[in-house]
Write a protein that holds these residues in place. Structure first.
Motif, PDB file in Angstrom:
ATOM      1  N   LEU A  25      -4.062  19.958   9.673  1.00  0.00           N
ATOM      2  CA  LEU A  25      -3.124  19.714   8.580  1.00  0.00           C
ATOM      3  C   LEU A  25      -2.403  18.378   8.798  1.00  0.00           C
ATOM      4  CD1 LEU A  25      -1.839  20.796   6.014  1.00  0.00           C
ATOM      5  CD2 LEU A  25      -0.158  21.947   7.422  1.00  0.00           C
ATOM      6  N   THR A  26      -2.039  18.118  10.032  1.00  0.00           N
ATOM      7  CA  THR A  26      -1.358  16.874  10.340  1.00  0.00           C
ATOM      8  C   THR A  26      -2.285  15.683  10.086  1.00  0.00           C
ATOM      9  OG1 THR A  26      -0.134  18.036  12.042  1.00  0.00           O
ATOM     10  CG2 THR A  26      -0.057  15.649  12.102  1.00  0.00           C
ATOM     11  N   MET A  27      -3.567  15.803  10.428  1.00  0.00           N
ATOM     12  CA  MET A  27      -4.531  14.730  10.210  1.00  0.00           C
ATOM     13  C   MET A  27      -4.717  14.470   8.711  1.00  0.00           C
ATOM     14  SD  MET A  27      -5.672  13.379  12.880  1.00  0.00           S
ATOM     15  CE  MET A  27      -7.202  13.187  13.695  1.00  0.00           C
ATOM     16  N   GLU A  28      -4.806  15.532   7.896  1.00  0.00           N
ATOM     17  CA  GLU A  28      -4.975  15.368   6.460  1.00  0.00           C
ATOM     18  C   GLU A  28      -3.758  14.686   5.846  1.00  0.00           C
ATOM     19  OE1 GLU A  28      -7.786  19.284   5.706  1.00  0.00           O
ATOM     20  OE2 GLU A  28      -5.821  19.144   4.747  1.00  0.00           O
ATOM     21  N   GLU A  29      -2.565  15.081   6.318  1.00  0.00           N
ATOM     22  CA  GLU A  29      -1.357  14.462   5.813  1.00  0.00           C
ATOM     23  C   GLU A  29      -1.314  12.980   6.187  1.00  0.00           C
ATOM     24  OE1 GLU A  29       1.561  18.352   6.024  1.00  0.00           O
ATOM     25  OE2 GLU A  29       1.949  16.636   7.301  1.00  0.00           O
ATOM     26  N   ARG A  30      -1.743  12.695   7.405  1.00  0.00           N
ATOM     27  CA  ARG A  30      -1.733  11.329   7.872  1.00  0.00           C
ATOM     28  C   ARG A  30      -2.714  10.470   7.053  1.00  0.00           C
ATOM     29  NH1 ARG A  30      -2.256  11.396  13.992  1.00  0.00           N
ATOM     30  NH2 ARG A  30      -0.229  12.374  13.924  1.00  0.00           N
ATOM     31  N   ASN A  31      -3.912  10.992   6.765  1.00  0.00           N
ATOM     32  CA  ASN A  31      -4.897  10.264   5.969  1.00  0.00           C
ATOM     33  C   ASN A  31      -4.389  10.032   4.543  1.00  0.00           C
ATOM     34  OD1 ASN A  31      -6.639  10.080   8.079  1.00  0.00           O
ATOM     35  ND2 ASN A  31      -7.895  11.825   7.457  1.00  0.00           N
ATOM     36  N   THR A  32      -3.768  11.040   3.981  1.00  0.00           N
ATOM     37  CA  THR A  32      -3.235  10.923   2.641  1.00  0.00           C
ATOM     38  C   THR A  32      -2.133   9.872   2.606  1.00  0.00           C
ATOM     39  OG1 THR A  32      -3.587  13.289   2.413  1.00  0.00           O
ATOM     40  CG2 THR A  32      -2.359  12.221   0.675  1.00  0.00           C
ATOM     41  N   MET A  33      -1.311   9.865   3.590  1.00  0.00           N
ATOM     42  CA  MET A  33      -0.218   8.908   3.639  1.00  0.00           C
ATOM     43  C   MET A  33      -0.746   7.481   3.810  1.00  0.00           C
ATOM     44  SD  MET A  33       2.435  10.625   3.077  1.00  0.00           S
ATOM     45  CE  MET A  33       3.843   9.713   3.618  1.00  0.00           C
ATOM     46  N   GLN A  34      -1.846   7.310   4.507  1.00  0.00           N
ATOM     47  CA  GLN A  34      -2.391   5.983   4.715  1.00  0.00           C
ATOM     48  C   GLN A  34      -3.069   5.442   3.451  1.00  0.00           C
ATOM     49  OE1 GLN A  34      -4.924   6.471   8.056  1.00  0.00           O
ATOM     50  NE2 GLN A  34      -3.254   6.376   9.566  1.00  0.00           N
ATOM     51  N   ILE A  35      -3.686   6.296   2.661  1.00  0.00           N
ATOM     52  CA  ILE A  35      -4.376   5.883   1.450  1.00  0.00           C
ATOM     53  C   ILE A  35      -3.378   5.545   0.344  1.00  0.00           C
ATOM     54  CG2 ILE A  35      -5.917   6.665  -0.389  1.00  0.00           C
ATOM     55  CD1 ILE A  35      -7.404   8.274   1.731  1.00  0.00           C
ATOM     56  N   HIS A  36      -2.300   6.274   0.272  1.00  0.00           N
ATOM     57  CA  HIS A  36      -1.343   6.124  -0.820  1.00  0.00           C
ATOM     58  C   HIS A  36      -0.790   4.704  -0.959  1.00  0.00           C
ATOM     59  CE1 HIS A  36       1.389   7.476  -3.883  1.00  0.00           C
ATOM     60  NE2 HIS A  36       2.418   7.005  -3.185  1.00  0.00           N
ATOM     61  N   PRO A  37      -0.301   4.045   0.078  1.00  0.00           N
ATOM     62  CA  PRO A  37       0.220   2.678  -0.088  1.00  0.00           C
ATOM     63  C   PRO A  37      -0.859   1.686  -0.522  1.00  0.00           C
ATOM     64  CG  PRO A  37       1.034   3.611   1.952  1.00  0.00           C
ATOM     65  CD  PRO A  37       0.009   4.565   1.419  1.00  0.00           C
ATOM     66  N   SER A  38      -2.099   1.856  -0.077  1.00  0.00           N
ATOM     67  CA  SER A  38      -3.144   0.920  -0.481  1.00  0.00           C
ATOM     68  C   SER A  38      -3.488   1.089  -1.964  1.00  0.00           C
ATOM     69  CB  SER A  38      -4.389   1.090   0.391  1.00  0.00           C
ATOM     70  OG  SER A  38      -4.936   2.378   0.204  1.00  0.00           O
ATOM     71  N   ARG A  39      -3.385   2.284  -2.485  1.00  0.00           N
ATOM     72  CA  ARG A  39      -3.613   2.497  -3.922  1.00  0.00           C
ATOM     73  C   ARG A  39      -2.536   1.786  -4.733  1.00  0.00           C
ATOM     74  NH1 ARG A  39      -5.076   8.900  -4.483  1.00  0.00           N
ATOM     75  NH2 ARG A  39      -7.121   8.801  -3.494  1.00  0.00           N
ATOM     76  N   LYS A  40      -1.321   1.855  -4.235  1.00  0.00           N
ATOM     77  CA  LYS A  40      -0.208   1.204  -4.919  1.00  0.00           C
ATOM     78  C   LYS A  40      -0.410  -0.306  -4.949  1.00  0.00           C
ATOM     79  CE  LYS A  40       4.244   3.129  -4.817  1.00  0.00           C
ATOM     80  NZ  LYS A  40       5.480   3.443  -4.079  1.00  0.00           N
ATOM     81  N   LYS A  41      -0.809  -0.875  -3.822  1.00  0.00           N
ATOM     82  CA  LYS A  41      -1.055  -2.313  -3.750  1.00  0.00           C
ATOM     83  C   LYS A  41      -2.203  -2.712  -4.667  1.00  0.00           C
ATOM     84  CE  LYS A  41       0.582  -2.834   0.974  1.00  0.00           C
ATOM     85  NZ  LYS A  41       0.185  -3.047   2.377  1.00  0.00           N
ATOM     86  N   LEU A  42      -3.264  -1.908  -4.684  1.00  0.00           N
ATOM     87  CA  LEU A  42      -4.408  -2.200  -5.547  1.00  0.00           C
ATOM     88  C   LEU A  42      -3.999  -2.172  -7.012  1.00  0.00           C
ATOM     89  CD1 LEU A  42      -7.451  -2.704  -5.747  1.00  0.00           C
ATOM     90  CD2 LEU A  42      -7.758  -0.230  -5.846  1.00  0.00           C
ATOM     91  N   LEU A  43      -3.186  -1.202  -7.376  1.00  0.00           N
ATOM     92  CA  LEU A  43      -2.709  -1.101  -8.750  1.00  0.00           C
ATOM     93  C   LEU A  43      -1.859  -2.316  -9.129  1.00  0.00           C
ATOM     94  CD1 LEU A  43      -2.552   0.653 -11.292  1.00  0.00           C
ATOM     95  CD2 LEU A  43      -0.494   1.684 -10.343  1.00  0.00           C
ATOM     96  N   VAL A  49      -1.935  -5.390  -7.732  1.00  0.00           N
ATOM     97  CA  VAL A  49      -2.788  -6.580  -7.783  1.00  0.00           C
ATOM     98  C   VAL A  49      -3.642  -6.581  -9.054  1.00  0.00           C
ATOM     99  CG1 VAL A  49      -4.750  -7.728  -6.666  1.00  0.00           C
ATOM    100  CG2 VAL A  49      -2.821  -6.927  -5.295  1.00  0.00           C
ATOM    101  N   THR A  50      -4.181  -5.422  -9.420  1.00  0.00           N
ATOM    102  CA  THR A  50      -4.988  -5.312 -10.637  1.00  0.00           C
ATOM    103  C   THR A  50      -4.143  -5.603 -11.874  1.00  0.00           C
ATOM    104  OG1 THR A  50      -6.356  -3.651  -9.564  1.00  0.00           O
ATOM    105  CG2 THR A  50      -6.519  -3.804 -11.953  1.00  0.00           C
ATOM    106  N   GLY A  51      -2.948  -5.075 -11.919  1.00  0.00           N
ATOM    107  CA  GLY A  51      -2.047  -5.316 -13.057  1.00  0.00           C
ATOM    108  C   GLY A  51      -1.697  -6.781 -13.212  1.00  0.00           C
ATOM    109  N   ILE A  52      -1.388  -7.452 -12.107  1.00  0.00           N
ATOM    110  CA  ILE A  52      -1.049  -8.876 -12.161  1.00  0.00           C
ATOM    111  C   ILE A  52      -2.245  -9.704 -12.617  1.00  0.00           C
ATOM    112  CG2 ILE A  52      -0.451 -10.873 -10.730  1.00  0.00           C
ATOM    113  CD1 ILE A  52       1.396  -8.995  -9.138  1.00  0.00           C
ATOM    114  N   SER A  53      -3.426  -9.384 -12.087  1.00  0.00           N
ATOM    115  CA  SER A  53      -4.612 -10.154 -12.474  1.00  0.00           C
ATOM    116  C   SER A  53      -4.950  -9.954 -13.945  1.00  0.00           C
ATOM    117  CB  SER A  53      -5.810  -9.790 -11.594  1.00  0.00           C
ATOM    118  OG  SER A  53      -6.188  -8.447 -11.814  1.00  0.00           O
ATOM    119  N   LEU A  54      -4.745  -8.749 -14.471  1.00  0.00           N
ATOM    120  CA  LEU A  54      -4.984  -8.527 -15.895  1.00  0.00           C
ATOM    121  C   LEU A  54      -3.986  -9.294 -16.760  1.00  0.00           C
ATOM    122  CD1 LEU A  54      -5.860  -4.719 -16.048  1.00  0.00           C
ATOM    123  CD2 LEU A  54      -7.360  -6.643 -16.519  1.00  0.00           C
TER     124      LEU A  54
END
Length: 144
Positions: free
Chosen positions: A6-24, A26-31
Motif C-alpha cells: 500500500l505504501t509503494m502504491e501511494e508513493r508511485n501515485t504521488m510521484q506521477i501526480h506532479p509530472s501530470r500537472k507539469k505536463l498539463l 506545458v501543454t496549455g502554454i504551448s497551445l
C-alpha cells in the motif's frame, strides 16, 4: 506485507501526480502560444489551397461539358489567339522584360470574339450579369 504494498502504491501515485500537472501546464502554454499561428495557417494556406481546388474543379467541369465540335473550335481559336498575343507588336511592355510579355487581355478578348471564351472570362461575365440583376432588383437603373 500488505502495508508495504500500500505504501509503494501511494508513493508511485504521488510521484506521477506532479509530472501530470507539469505536463498539463506545458501543454496549455504551448497551445496558447501556438494558437496565434493556427489562424494565420488557416486563413492563408488552407483557404488559398481550397480556392485553387474549387476553381480547378469548376474549370474542368466547364471545359469537359463542351461538345466535340466546340472542343475542336477551341483548339483552333486557341492556336490563333495565342499566336496573335505573342506577336512582338502586341506584347505588353513591362519593366525587366525587354521583349515584352504575353498579352493576356488581347488573348481573352480574341477568344470571346471567336465564340470560345475561357473559363476565367466566362466566370467574370456571369458575375457581372448577376451583379447587374441584383442592382436592377434593388431599383437602380442598369442598362441591359
Amino acid at each position: 506485507m500488505a502495508n508495504a504494498t500500500l505504501t509503494m502504491e501511494e508513493r508511485n501515485t504521488m510521484q506521477i501526480h506532479p509530472s501530470r500537472k507539469k505536463l498539463l501546464i506545458v501543454t496549455g502554454i504551448s497551445l496558447l502560444l501556438g494558437g496565434c499561428s493556427i489562424s494565420d495557417w488557416y486563413n492563408g494556406y488552407y483557404v488559398e489551397k481550397s480556392a485553387n481546388i474549387s476553381y480547378q474543379r469548376k474549370s474542368d467541369a466547364y471545359y469537359n461539358s463542351e461538345s466535340p465540335q466546340m472542343k475542336e473550335l477551341r483548339k483552333k481559336n486557341d492556336a490563333y489567339c495565342t499566336d496573335l498575343a505573342h506577336k512582338p507588336e502586341n506584347r505588353l511592355q513591362e519593366k525587366g522584360y525587354p521583349n515584352g510579355v504575353f498579352n493576356e487581355p488581347m488573348y481573352e478578348l480574341c477568344m470571346i470574339k471567336r465564340g470560345t471564351p475561357t473559363y476565367g472570362a466566362y466566370s467574370s461575365i456571369m458575375q457581372a450579369k448577376k451583379r447587374d440583376a441584383e442592382r436592377r432588383a434593388q431599383g437602380e437603373i442598369v442598362p441591359y
